[in-house]
Design an enzyme around this catalytic site. Structure first.
Site, short mmCIF file in Angstrom:
data_model
loop_
_atom_site.label_atom_id
_atom_site.label_comp_id
_atom_site.label_asym_id
_atom_site.label_seq_id
_atom_site.Cartn_x
_atom_site.Cartn_y
_atom_site.Cartn_z
N CYS A 48 33.19 27.64 41.69
CA CYS A 48 34.28 28.08 42.58
C CYS A 48 33.86 27.92 44.04
O CYS A 48 32.77 28.32 44.43
CB CYS A 48 34.63 29.53 42.28
SG CYS A 48 36.03 30.13 43.29
N CYS A 52 32.73 34.80 47.36
CA CYS A 52 32.75 36.21 47.01
C CYS A 52 31.33 36.68 46.68
O CYS A 52 30.67 36.13 45.78
CB CYS A 52 33.67 36.46 45.81
SG CYS A 52 35.33 35.79 46.02
N CYS A 55 30.20 37.42 42.96
CA CYS A 55 30.59 36.55 41.86
C CYS A 55 29.53 35.52 41.49
O CYS A 55 29.11 34.71 42.32
CB CYS A 55 31.90 35.84 42.21
SG CYS A 55 32.56 34.90 40.81
N CYS A 92 44.14 37.76 28.48
CA CYS A 92 44.00 37.40 29.89
C CYS A 92 43.10 36.18 30.02
O CYS A 92 42.07 36.08 29.35
CB CYS A 92 43.40 38.56 30.67
SG CYS A 92 44.31 40.12 30.46
N CYS A 124 48.31 37.15 30.60
CA CYS A 124 47.96 37.37 32.00
C CYS A 124 46.99 36.27 32.42
O CYS A 124 46.14 35.86 31.62
CB CYS A 124 47.32 38.75 32.19
SG CYS A 124 46.78 39.12 33.88
N CYS A 184 49.13 42.62 38.65
CA CYS A 184 47.93 43.34 38.23
C CYS A 184 46.94 43.21 39.37
O CYS A 184 46.46 42.10 39.66
CB CYS A 184 47.39 42.74 36.94
SG CYS A 184 45.79 43.41 36.42
N ARG A 256 43.35 50.38 34.50
CA ARG A 256 42.47 49.66 33.59
C ARG A 256 41.00 49.93 33.91
O ARG A 256 40.52 49.64 35.01
CB ARG A 256 42.76 48.16 33.64
CG ARG A 256 44.22 47.84 33.30
CD ARG A 256 44.47 46.35 33.12
NE ARG A 256 45.88 46.08 32.92
CZ ARG A 256 46.52 46.14 31.76
NH1 ARG A 256 45.86 46.46 30.67
NH2 ARG A 256 47.82 45.88 31.68
#
Length: 315
Positions: A48, A52, A55, A92, A124, A184, A256
């Site tokens: 990616c 972040c 991550c 998901c 999702c 979400c 969640r």
């Protein structure tokens, strides 16, 4: 609750009172016995371009997570069928993209969504930033919800991510809601933020024109090679307080209990459910992070006296 002062006032209540208030809200607006089981699959892993700090899939860091191309529709169907057989009602799918590009891969994701919905499950996805047209196409494919976490407060966000802005995140949430897809969105705690940063994140969510359908609360899973690999563990009571406040602020949403459960005692997880959490992810992994296995979760639900599967009348 809308203002930071209102959120602070609730958060700072004596813990027994806070939990009792959250439980009352939970019982009033939702079925407390309905704890949704969700499965999460990384359909495209690693590489990616975002930076972040938490991550392991960021291309900016040297982590043990390798790269894997976008899965096939048949592979996703197999995994979704396995998850459904294990009791999941929501499937998901996450792809390590900054934003999906229109073309064959996005078309494949649309087919994955149609496939999961065809199995009778909620679908999702979390794919990064979306355009309004992409959100519309996902909606037409039958997507139930789109996950796009704010992560933390607007003020603390630049210390965690520099390759996109907070408003980029909010723009995607607005595009998703405008397309008729449930939002979400929640955050991660344990990244060095203050308690006020966590509450400011909830204030941002409360200010959305369309309230989130679900609010995931993740505990940081420190990953080797990332800037946050040495972050200390989250204080358990702070986690419970945040879940209780989220339940009070979003009475009809799923709250969640997401990443970090593999490091939580059974008693802490039960306390989180008492405070208003009503959804978990199960399976051995959450994208690339470890998670309790299905046997441990089955034992947890038996200990709580909750059904092994979600009742048909629950929503």
């Amino acid at each position: 609750m809308k203002t930071l002062d209102e959120f602070r006032s609730a958060y700072r209540l004596p813990l027994p009172e806070l939990i009792l208030r959250a439980a009352e809200v939970h019982r009033t607006h939702r079925n407390y016995a309905d704890v949704q089981r969700c499965a999460l699959l990384s359909i495209k892993t690693g590489g990616c371009p975002e930076d972040c700090s938490y991550c392991s899939q960021s291309a900016h860091y040297d982590t043990p997570v390798g790269r894997a191309p976008l899965m096939t529709v048949d592979e996703v169907r197999d995994r979704a069928e396995q998850a459904r057989a294990a009791g999941a009602t929501r499937f998901c799918m996450g792809a390590a993209w900054r934003a999906p590009k229109d073309g064959p891969e996005f078309d494949r994701v649309l087919e994955m969504v149609r496939t999961v919905r065809g199995l009778g499950m909620e679908a999702c996805v979390t794919l990064g930033m979306l355009t309004a047209d992409q959100a519309r196409r996902l909606s037409e494919a039958g997507l139930t919800a789109y996950n796009h976490n704010l992560d933390t407060s607007r003020e603390f966000y630049p210390q965690i991510v520099t390759t996109r802005t907070y408003d980029d995140r909010l723009d995607t949430l607005r595009a998703v809601a405008a397309a008729g897809i449930s939002v979400c969105s929640g955050g991660i705690i344990g990244m060095g933020e203050t308690e006020d940063d966590r509450l400011r994140m909830l204030v941002e969510l409360a200010a959305l024109a369309t309230p989130p359908e679900s609010v995931p609360i993740n505990c940081l899973m420190p990953s080797k090679g990332t800037p946050l690999e040495m972050a200390p563990a989250v204080d358990s009571i702070e986690l419970v307080r945040l879940i209780a406040v989220a339940r009070i602020a979003f009475p009809r949403a799923r709250v969640r209990l997401s990443a970090g459960r593999d490091r939580m005692s059974r008693e802490l997880q039960i306390l989180c459910f008492l405070a208003g959490a009503d959804s978990v992810f199960f399976g051995e992994k959450l994208l690339t992070a470890p998670n309790p296995d299905e046997t441990a979760d089955a034992e947890l639900f038996r200990a709580m006296g909750l059904p092994a599967s979600v009742p048909a009348h629950c929503s």
